[in-house]
Design an enzyme around this catalytic site. Structure first.
Site, PDB file in Angstrom:
ATOM      1  N   HIS A   1       0.866  -1.184   0.000  1.00 24.21           N
ATOM      2  CA  HIS A   1       0.000   0.000   0.000  1.00 24.21           C
ATOM      3  C   HIS A   1       0.901   1.232   0.000  1.00 24.21           C
ATOM      4  CE1 HIS A   1      -3.737  -1.916   2.165  1.00 24.21           C
ATOM      5  NE2 HIS A   1      -4.036  -1.695   0.895  1.00 24.21           N
TER       6      HIS A   1
ATOM      7  N   CYS B   1      -2.103   2.770   9.218  1.00 27.27           N
ATOM      8  CA  CYS B   1      -3.114   1.790   8.794  1.00 27.27           C
ATOM      9  C   CYS B   1      -4.324   1.790   9.740  1.00 27.27           C
ATOM     10  CB  CYS B   1      -2.548   0.382   8.773  1.00 27.27           C
ATOM     11  SG  CYS B   1      -1.216   0.134   7.618  1.00 27.27           S
TER      12      CYS B   1
HETATM   13  N1  ARG Z   1      -3.657  -7.270   6.553  1.00 23.76           N
HETATM   14  C1  ARG Z   1      -4.074  -6.052   5.949  1.00 23.76           C
HETATM   15  C2  ARG Z   1      -4.049  -6.205   4.434  1.00 23.76           C
HETATM   16  O1  ARG Z   1      -3.170  -6.838   3.935  1.00 23.76           O
HETATM   17  C3  ARG Z   1      -3.210  -4.910   6.378  1.00 23.76           C
HETATM   18  C4  ARG Z   1      -3.684  -3.580   5.903  1.00 23.76           C
HETATM   19  C5  ARG Z   1      -2.773  -2.461   6.283  1.00 23.76           C
HETATM   20  N2  ARG Z   1      -3.337  -1.222   6.021  1.00 23.76           N
HETATM   21  C6  ARG Z   1      -2.743  -0.187   5.413  1.00 23.76           C
HETATM   22  N3  ARG Z   1      -3.345   0.946   5.374  1.00 23.76           N
HETATM   23  N4  ARG Z   1      -1.578  -0.317   4.827  1.00 23.76           N
HETATM   24  O2  ARG Z   1      -4.911  -5.720   3.736  1.00 23.76           O
END
Ligand code: ARG
Length: 279
Positions: free
Chosen positions: A178, A272
């Site tokens: 991300h 996150c």
């Molecule tokens: N386990 C989640 C996923 O892979 C983690 C999300 C993390 N969030 C973020 N904003 N980077 O989607």
């Protein structure tokens, strides 16, 4: 829309601005599927530790004078704690997420319902769009990640919906899946990022747009130091990102370290867990 730019005041001090954040307590947190390289389903998780670490993050925001709003966590959605992915809210208008993986699909409508109940005109994105995981607002511009989750077509959808310029950036390292894992917004004109997480073309775009950016090294990036939340002065980030904290201090910011080791098992840290609600 009009945008006010933040800058150091005449005394050269950074100015904090109060923010409104949406968070989701990790009451149902586990790692029961693996959709990014940080997730290992054999690694045990401690829900009560995750909750305590999350509460500390929430308390820090409140102590800094920010408003924290809470969305009720739903069972069977262990990643719902990562509120940043729930949507994007700018100028009181909201676009709820549409997740890439089926395991998280039900979070989109859950965040949509919260946003509507909170009084925001809102709809769910048509294209795959993981909210503030991949869309970061810097002043009057939106930086948009793609490569692993958010569809490039969602970048155009966001530009159209909010009427703002969107700059597409391509992520190339699956550990930084991300945009908010590789780039932190420090104020309306300043960002910090880990260059190696981006394609060569996107690195040139970032160099051009932000010649004064704080460049993070691999060590700080690998402990998710860039998954940080800034109010223009105070920057909440993983406490292990000590070099990045020092770089921030040199630039007049006030880093505040947090331990979110449990949530890192799912590939997340401070940012996150935090959806900014711009009303
Ligand atoms: N386990 C989640 C996923 O892979 C983690 C999300 C993390 N969030 C973020 N904003 N980077 O989607």
């Amino acid at each position: 829309m009009t945008v006010t730019l933040e800058a150091p005041n005449t005394a050269g001090e950074r100015l904090a601005r109060p923010h409104q954040y949406l968070m989701c307590p990790p009451e149902h947190f586990t790692v029961e599927y693996a959709i990014n390289p940080w997730m290992d389903t054999d690694q045990p998780c401690d829900v009560s530790l995750a909750l305590r670490q999350w509460q500390r993050l929430r308390d820090i925001y409140q102590e800094l004078g920010h408003t924290v709003r809470i969305i009720e966590p739903l069972p069977q959605l262990p990643d719902m704690v990562f509120a940043a992915n729930g949507g994007l809210v700018i100028g009181g208008r909201a676009l709820a997420a549409r997740f890439a993986y089926p395991q998280r699909a039900d979070e989109g409508p859950a965040y949509l319902a919260w946003l509507r109940a909170a009084g925001f005109p809102a709809k769910q994105a048509v294209q795959v769009n993981e909210g503030e995981g991949d869309f970061l607002v810097v002043g009057g511009r939106v930086l948009a990640g793609t490569g692993f989750r958010t569809d490039p077509k969602a970048h155009a959808e966001v530009a159209e919906y909010f009427g703002l310029p969107v700059v597409s950036l391509e992520l190339v390292n699956p550990r930084f899946y991300h945009l908010d894992t590789a780039l932190a917004v420090l104020d309306d004109r300043t960002v910090a990022y880990y260059p190696e997480a981006f394609s060569a073309a996107s690195r040139s775009v970032l160099r051009e747009l932000y010649p004064d950016a704080v460049l993070a090294g691999a060590k700080d990036a690998m402990v998710f130091g860039l998954n940080a939340v800034s109010d223009g002065r105070n920057v909440v980030l993983a406490e292990k990102a000590v070099n990045l904290a020092e770089q921030l201090r040199e630039r007049g910011f006030h880093p505040i370290g947090v331990d979110l080791s449990e949530l890192l098992k799912a590939g997340g840290s401070a940012k996150c867990c935090t959806l900014e609600v711009r009303s």
